[in-house]
Design a protein around this motif. Structure first.
Motif, PDB file in Angstrom:
ATOM      1  N   ALA A 119      -2.785   4.169 -19.689  1.00  0.00           N
ATOM      2  CA  ALA A 119      -2.664   2.834 -19.100  1.00  0.00           C
ATOM      3  C   ALA A 119      -2.264   1.816 -20.159  1.00  0.00           C
ATOM      4  CB  ALA A 119      -3.977   2.430 -18.449  1.00  0.00           C
ATOM      5  N   ASP A 128      -0.149   1.916 -15.205  1.00  0.00           N
ATOM      6  CA  ASP A 128      -1.237   1.030 -15.628  1.00  0.00           C
ATOM      7  C   ASP A 128      -1.969   0.489 -14.406  1.00  0.00           C
ATOM      8  OD1 ASP A 128      -2.849  -0.561 -17.176  1.00  0.00           O
ATOM      9  OD2 ASP A 128      -1.420  -2.216 -17.196  1.00  0.00           O
ATOM     10  N   VAL A 131      -4.107   3.165 -12.704  1.00  0.00           N
ATOM     11  CA  VAL A 131      -5.369   3.429 -13.417  1.00  0.00           C
ATOM     12  C   VAL A 131      -6.354   2.293 -13.170  1.00  0.00           C
ATOM     13  CG1 VAL A 131      -6.427   3.631 -15.688  1.00  0.00           C
ATOM     14  CG2 VAL A 131      -4.346   4.896 -15.172  1.00  0.00           C
ATOM     15  N   ARG A 192      -9.000   1.053 -22.338  1.00  0.00           N
ATOM     16  CA  ARG A 192      -7.709   0.425 -22.098  1.00  0.00           C
ATOM     17  C   ARG A 192      -7.617  -0.897 -22.869  1.00  0.00           C
ATOM     18  NH1 ARG A 192      -6.270  -3.451 -18.695  1.00  0.00           N
ATOM     19  NH2 ARG A 192      -4.057  -3.680 -18.234  1.00  0.00           N
TER      20      ARG A 192
END
Lengths: 304, 290
Positions: A119, A128, A131, A192
């Protein structure tokens, strides 16, 4: 460093004493144990005799002292339900919970590593967003329901896996999967954001300029530093896993500590609950101690 | 051509809903409305059994009827009516827990941040311990000790949920306690309490509101987990978590018993999180990293 560890150890010890006092107080608030043990036809003398036998005629501080002594000697009392020693009960259930949660943590870590890093590398793309969507959904959906759906689909409808219980490796699949889903959203989101920060740093740019392949830059240089902030989440993760274990073990009839607690809850079996909560408190304190020490080791500014 | 236009429109709607979350707000309005007027609008009393209508599927299924829009459970209770009363439980538990947590957490956090030193150290260790301890365990412990009831659930959930508030408030107070306006208040002889309430508190209220909105979903989720385990509000009072538990063993034959309440939990928690994000961006963009 030694001083830091000693201070932290003393703090953990004091916290433990406070927790034991709270549990002791609740044990006394939970009702008169004599009434639970005494047969319905017992006379007043009988009740008094039982009271003396259990040491309940002594003052509260004395009782607390006996309570502490028993705990340190590994005597956690007997289950009200079946008169088994709580220590042996926990001894037989604990390994099952440990194997279940360790496999779930392992799986959850790997999956969230892959998801979080992907991501961050594909920031702003559909990957991204996908996720992020899964992480947000995972935090909102009740996990016990997810477990029920998993059983219905994979065990009952398709018949691929056993519905519940423990035994063959196949019994592990569904509980481990659903338990790992408990920690997945937190870890993925944390990784992330920390990965995004690291990818923007100077040394990652340098690594790229040096001409290293993107794979080495991301998985070796960036990931190593992005993982450190996850340490702080270790305590929260542990709490999530304990909560998850209670729920998942109940749904899957997994003979672990969590199910023991859930059953004790329904039967109002105080000695069992008291012992398991005490045990979890010790582990929580220990995990936090480890995290603090590791952090102080990694980042010297934290030391006293 | 048409398709591209449609896609663009979708993206526009998405962007707009990011700016003003219509759906989450609508879901919350419905929740509040249903919770308040549950007595008036439910088609059946929540605990009314009707053994002849056991396991009626929802209206859109072949055997379903519009008499029970979302079907009935294994003793013939109307799912929709029970969910409406369940909304009342979820909402009242979370409101009370958040109120208690806010009061305790703000008080302790502000004291810790303002006093600093030893008071701060002790309070923060306690907060750390509370943050790391699984709320579910405290709830089980209290449930066994005091017996499951509405009061126990609120007590158990509040016992730990004050910690994030204390932590956050301490940080906020630390940031502004050395500002000039605080020093000036001290110089003109304001008491400590007056400084905290009149001068510092108004500056941390934004953060507080953000945190309160963000914890609505979490509290509802934990309450549902507790009820699911039988440690929540005792039956027959309908709670979403215990409804999911009721339908657990019947999921194959009667999925609607546990599906609808779990969808309700998911929708409310999700909207709570979205609303929290939105209010945070509106009121306190600094917190975005959270």
């Amino acid at each position: 460093m030694t001083r830091f560890i000693i201070i932290r150890l003393i703090q953990a010890f004091v916290t433990l004493i406070v927790i034991s006092m709270v549990i002791f107080a609740l044990a006394r608030a939970s009702g008169d144990p004599v009434m639970l043990i005494a047969p319905p036809m017992a006379t007043l003398e009988d009740i008094e005799a039982i009271r003396q036998h259990l040491g309940l005629d002594k003052s509260l501080p004395e009782q607390y002292w006996v309570f502490l002594q028993n705990i340190t000697q590994g005597d956690l009392g007997q289950s009200i339900q079946n008169r088994q020693d709580v220590t042996t009960l926990i001894g037989t259930r604990l390994p099952n919970t440990v194997t279940l949660s360790l496999s779930a943590i392992f799986l959850g870590l790997i999956v969230s590593l892959i998801l979080g890093v992907t991501a961050a590398c594909k920031f702003g793309t559909w990957m991204d967003n996908a996720v992020k969507f899964v992480a947000i959904l995972g935090q909102a959906l009740p996990s016990f329901w997810l477990a029920i759906v998993a059983i219905s689909v994979f065990a009952v409808l398709l018949g691929w896996l056993p519905t519940s219980g423990m035994g063959s490796p196949a019994h592990y699949v569904l509980p481990v999967l659903t338990l790992s889903f408990f920690m997945l959203p937190i870890f993925t989101r944390l990784l992330r954001s920390s990965m995004l920060e690291v990818l923007d740093s100077e040394y990652v740019k340098l690594a790229r300029i040096k001409g290293l392949s993107e794979r080495v830059v991301v998985w070796k240089h960036a990931l190593r530093n992005a993982i450190i902030p996850l340490l702080t989440a270790a305590g929260i993760t542990f709490a999530t896993i304990v909560t998850g274990a209670v729920i998942i073990e109940t749904v899957f009839a997994w003979p672990g500590l969590g199910r023991l607690m859930a059953e004790a809850m329904i039967r109002r079996d105080f000695p069992v609950i008291q012992a398991t909560v005490m045990l979890v408190a010790v582990v929580v304190l220990f995990v936090n101690l480890l995290v603090d020490i590791t952090y102080a080791y990694v980042d010297p500014r934290i030391r006293y | 051509m048409e398709k591209a236009k449609f896609g663009k429109k979708l993206i526009q709607i998405w962007k707009y809903s990011r700016r003003f979350p219509v759906i989450p707000i609508a879901i919350f309005c419905v929740l509040v409305f249903v919770a308040i007027f549950a007595d008036v609008i439910t088609p059946y009393p929540p605990n009314e059994m009707s053994l002849t209508e056991r396991l009626t599927p929802p209206f859109f299924m072949p055997e379903g009827s519009t008499a029970h829009l979302l079907g009935t459970d294994n003793i013939g209770r109307d799912i929709l009516s029970r969910m409406m009363f369940g909304a009342r439980i979820s909402l009242s538990v979370s409101l009370m827990v958040i109120a208690i947590a806010t009061i305790i957490g703000t008080f302790l956090g502000m004291i810790a941040g303002y006093m600093r030193g030893r008071v701060d150290a002790v309070l923060m260790r306690v907060t750390d311990a509370a943050l790391a301890f699984p709320a579910l365990l405290i709830a089980l412990l209290l449930g066994v000790a005091l017996g499951p009831s509405f009061r126990t659930v609120v007590l158990a959930l509040s016992a730990l949920s004050w910690a994030p508030y204390a932590r956050m408030m301490r940080g906020e107070v630390l940031k502004i306690r050395d500002e000039d306006f605080v020093a000036q208040a001290r110089i003109i002889g304001s008491s400590q309490a007056r400084i905290l309430i009149k001068h510092i508190f108004p500056n941390v209220v934004n953060t507080l509101v953000v945190l309160m909105t963000m914890s609505v979903g979490l509290v509802i989720l934990i309450e549902a987990s507790l009820s699911f385990l039988g440690a929540g509000i005792p039956p027959p009072t309908p709670s979403w978590g215990s409804m999911v538990a009721d339908g657990r063993n019947l999921f194959q034959r009667a999925w609607w018993i546990s599906l609808f309440p779990s969808l309700a939990i998911g929708a409310v928690v999700l909207s709570g999180n979205f609303l929290g994000d939105w209010i945070r961006d509106k009121m306190d963009p600094r917190l975005r990293q959270l």
